[in-house]
Design an enzyme around this catalytic site. Structure first.
Site, mmCIF file in Angstrom:
data_model
loop_
_atom_site.group_PDB
_atom_site.id
_atom_site.type_symbol
_atom_site.label_atom_id
_atom_site.label_comp_id
_atom_site.label_asym_id
_atom_site.label_seq_id
_atom_site.Cartn_x
_atom_site.Cartn_y
_atom_site.Cartn_z
ATOM 1 N N VAL A 25 7.005 -4.059 -15.951
ATOM 2 C CA VAL A 25 6.880 -2.797 -15.231
ATOM 3 C C VAL A 25 6.070 -1.841 -16.101
ATOM 4 C CG1 VAL A 25 8.088 -0.857 -14.157
ATOM 5 C CG2 VAL A 25 9.102 -3.144 -14.099
ATOM 6 N N ASP A 74 21.526 -8.443 -5.332
ATOM 7 C CA ASP A 74 21.542 -8.423 -6.798
ATOM 8 C C ASP A 74 21.910 -7.028 -7.300
ATOM 9 O OD1 ASP A 74 21.330 -9.309 -9.377
ATOM 10 O OD2 ASP A 74 19.145 -9.425 -9.419
ATOM 11 N N LYS A 91 5.195 -2.688 -10.735
ATOM 12 C CA LYS A 91 5.858 -3.934 -11.132
ATOM 13 C C LYS A 91 4.857 -5.079 -10.969
ATOM 14 C CE LYS A 91 10.127 -4.346 -9.783
ATOM 15 N NZ LYS A 91 10.979 -4.246 -10.986
ATOM 16 N N GLY A 100 8.797 -9.791 -13.668
ATOM 17 C CA GLY A 100 7.596 -9.492 -14.419
ATOM 18 C C GLY A 100 7.738 -8.185 -15.171
ATOM 19 N N LEU A 113 6.862 -0.263 -19.448
ATOM 20 C CA LEU A 113 8.175 0.383 -19.467
ATOM 21 C C LEU A 113 9.304 -0.612 -19.679
ATOM 22 C CD1 LEU A 113 7.674 2.824 -16.451
ATOM 23 C CD2 LEU A 113 7.408 3.336 -18.883
ATOM 24 N N CYS A 137 3.871 -7.823 16.289
ATOM 25 C CA CYS A 137 2.500 -7.531 15.839
ATOM 26 C C CYS A 137 2.466 -7.145 14.370
ATOM 27 C CB CYS A 137 1.895 -6.411 16.679
ATOM 28 S SG CYS A 137 2.927 -4.922 16.770
ATOM 29 N N GLY A 180 11.443 -7.975 -16.732
ATOM 30 C CA GLY A 180 12.627 -8.601 -16.157
ATOM 31 C C GLY A 180 12.287 -9.921 -15.530
ATOM 32 N N HIS A 235 1.649 0.032 19.001
ATOM 33 C CA HIS A 235 1.920 -1.372 18.667
ATOM 34 C C HIS A 235 1.190 -2.272 19.662
ATOM 35 C CE1 HIS A 235 4.847 -0.816 15.484
ATOM 36 N NE2 HIS A 235 5.372 0.175 16.188
#
Length: 657
Positions: free
Chosen positions: A408, A514, A421, A406, A400, A142, A403, A129
């Site tokens: 999937v 959600d 997605k 957008g 597929l 960083c 929602g 790092h």
């Protein structure tokens, strides 16, 4: 390399930052110290510029894993900082930050320590790092990773190439870990060779040897290939999901931690299915449908195991006529394992070997375990630090579903089947999401849909995740309602899997926001995984964030969210209670006859709750009610909920598949 008096390689006066876990650092956390470097350690002393004082501490060179500069300004706006990340005697990791007085002093120390490490053939990590992790911010400044032990974000200059080019170590007879002693000219002997002084030999540290349970093909430079059954030495296991390892030929690199198991653990055997419940064991074995197909799984009694086996021999003689039999693996007075008391064995593998050749009192002889390919675990990201995906490498196929965010689509990346997605433009705060995407790829749990990475260099933004074969849990429950509605154990097992994922997120202070059946997915062998965790916070659609709008999940929200938009792990607990209600009604809409405004009044003003689902036992409904306590502090934590739900499923009072 020249030596100073007393065998010292370097000695200088610099600042040392206290290795404290405190949230804040002030000038009092920086101490003036004399630092010395020798062939075997870095030590630091009290004192002044004119005089060295007493010794305050030391870091053995063998324990150092990183020695690199820190970007100017990253550490409390200080310049000329370098870091020494090291392991202590308890295998905990710490980073010592040293503030040099000038750029030249900083460079001299970093370069000299590296040369000393290389002379002693000490291996450092190939990534580090450039910034620092602080408790007050809760992440690295960083790369924004929130895990203190997260993989480095920058390649260490020349480290990977140096390790690859190292020739094999010469060995001393009887000591496989120590290099041969060197004859070193004494500073007082005018170059004459001084014989080494015999030193007491310390017992070598026990190596951590693990066995690959699955094949793994590297996806990026710095990863190491795994071959099932081969042994690997773990050199660094400080990171949760990616360990630094060495194979038998001596190659090193990062491996997914969940692909290797301790050498003598049951997990190295393809017939052991850790954490699989009775319900899922039956589903897996029925799907295989082969006589003698078997697995060993954890029993509901802690520390015990159960053998589950598929057989078509006289199913009418067993409860429910199921073709799957379950046998507790018991222990006798001599601490030996047995299925039939007259056939005891010292180990479970010995027991399995015997019953592969003899039925020995069980329904049929053991043949082979289920097809393991269906149970290969996902990795946290595609590689140990890869999260940005090149759009040209991503193939997209059929849609597929769609929602709030957008559509999937099914996809493929480097031969791996994935879900892509496609995010609608202007539906989320992309910059804020991308800051955390690297961290989210490092969230990994068997019941979380794995985020592999994102496409950011072109529009639209694409989030690439693990693909779950059977789609949304809500749709699955509705489609199979007739079959599932009275299978209490199966429905409770579904809730347990969701709760396990939420316990993991809660333990990392990560809020879903959600949680609902529509945001959980179903895979092979009734595996349930939670999806879209954390995405809701990046939505910029006012309708979604408003408690009166049509898109906001009002029916899953607790009073403090409906009234004050106050999200926490306890608001996730409330939503989990509603999800349990969805599961035990097999996909009914909560508060089905009410508009959103009526739901707010029903929950907040009237303090009323959803009615008990017809198929849910009273004990399970009581768990839902605990989740719906009006006061957040009085709701159980997910750890407690998981323990309660598992206890209910272990009662054995509910019908199985």
């Amino acid at each position: 390399m020249s030596r100073m008096n007393g065998g010292e390689i370097l000695s200088d006066f610099m600042l040392k930052r206290a290795m404290s876990r405190s949230a804040l650092f002030t000038s009092e956390n920086y101490k003036e110290r004399w630092f010395t470097l020798t062939d075997d350690s870095i030590s630091y002393y009290s004192g002044t510029l004119a005089k060295r004082g007493s010794k305050k501490g030391a870091i053995p060179l063998n324990n150092i894993k990183t020695i690199e500069c820190v970007e100017d300004g990253s550490l409390d706006d200080k310049k000329n900082v370098f870091q020494v990340m090291h392991r202590d005697e308890r295998d905990s990791y710490y980073t010592l930050y040293i503030v040099a007085m000038s750029p030249d002093q900083q460079k001299k120390w970093v370069d000299t320590i590296k040369k000393t490490l290389r002379a002693g053939r000490i291996v450092c990590l190939p990534k580090y790092h450039t910034g620092v992790w602080t408790k007050s911010q809760g992440h690295y400044n960083c790369c924004d990773q929130i895990d203190r032990n997260a993989p480095g974000c920058q390649d260490a200059p020349g480290e990977a190439q140096r390790q690859a080019a190292l020739p094999p170590l010469p060995k001393i007879p009887g000591d496989p870990v120590s290099p041969p002693p060197r004859n070193i000219p004494s500073p007082q002997s005018n170059g004459d060779i001084q014989k080494p002084v015999p030193q007491p030999r310390r017992a070598p540290k026990e190596k951590k040897i693990f066995v690959a349970a699955y094949d793994y093909k590297p996806y990026e430079a710095g990863d190491l290939e795994l071959i099932t059954g081969n042994e690997y030495e773990i050199l660094d296991d400080s990171r949760e999901h990616w360990w630094f390892a060495k194979n038998q030929p001596g190659d090193t690199g990062f491996i997914p931690a969940n692909y290797v198991k301790k050498k003598f653990d049951l997990e190295i055997y393809e017939w052991y299915y850790k954490g699989v419940t009775r319900e899922r064991s039956e589903a897996i074995l029925k799907a295989e449908g082969r006589e003698g197909c078997f697995m060993v799984r954890d029993s509901s009694q802690a520390g015990m195991y159960t053998l589950s086996i598929f057989t078509n021999e006289s199913p009418e003689l067993f409860v429910g006529g199921t073709p799957v039999r379950h046998y507790h693996i018991k222990k006798n007075s001599e601490d030996k394992f047995y299925l039939a008391e007259k056939h005891p064995f010292v180990t479970i593998p010995d027991l399995i070997y015997y019953h592969k050749h003899n039925a020995g009192g069980i329904a049929t002889r053991l043949r082979s375990p289920p097809t393991k390919d269906k149970n290969i675990p996902v990795t946290a990201g595609f590689g140990h630090s890869k999260w940005e995906i090149n759009r040209n490498e991503l193939e997209l196929f059929e849609v597929l579903g769609s929602g709030c965010f957008g559509t999937v689509q099914k996809g493929k990346w480097n031969g791996r089947v994935v879900a892509a997605k496609m995010m609608k433009e202007r539906t989320m705060s992309e910059d804020s999401f991308l800051e955390e995407a690297k961290t989210m790829t490092q969230l990994s749990h068997p019941n979380l849909v794995q985020l592999y990475g994102v496409v950011t260099k072109s529009k639209p933004l694409i989030i690439v995740t693990e693909l779950m074969q059977y789609g949304a849990l809500l749709t699955y429950l509705k489609r199979h309602k007739t079959r599932l509605i009275n299978k209490v154990s199966t429905l409770l097992d579904t809730c347990i899997q969701v709760c396990a994922a939420m316990e993991y997120l809660e333990g990392r202070s990560f809020i879903h926001r959600d949680l609902a059946a529509r945001n959980c997915l179903v895979g092979e062998n009734q595996i349930i995984k939670v999806a879209d965790f954390g995405l809701a916070r990046y939505v910029i659609d006012d309708e979604y964030t408003s408690s009166t709008g049509t898109k906001f999940p009002v029916k899953w929200a607790p009073p403090e969210v409906l009234s004050f938009t106050r999200f926490s792990s306890k608001s996730d607990v409330w939503a989990f209670g509603v999800l349990m209600w969805e599961v035990f009604t097999c996909g009914d809409m909560p508060y089905n006859q009410m508009r959103n405004a009526e739901v707010v009044d029903f929950v907040c003003s009237s303090n009323r709750r959803l009615a008990k689902p017809n198929g849910a036992p009273e004990k399970i409904y009581q768990v839902m009610l605990e989740c719906w306590n009006k006061e957040p502090d009085n709701r159980p934590a997910f750890t407690q909920l998981l323990r309660t739900c598992r206890g209910l499923n272990d009662d054995g009072n509910y019908p199985h598949i």
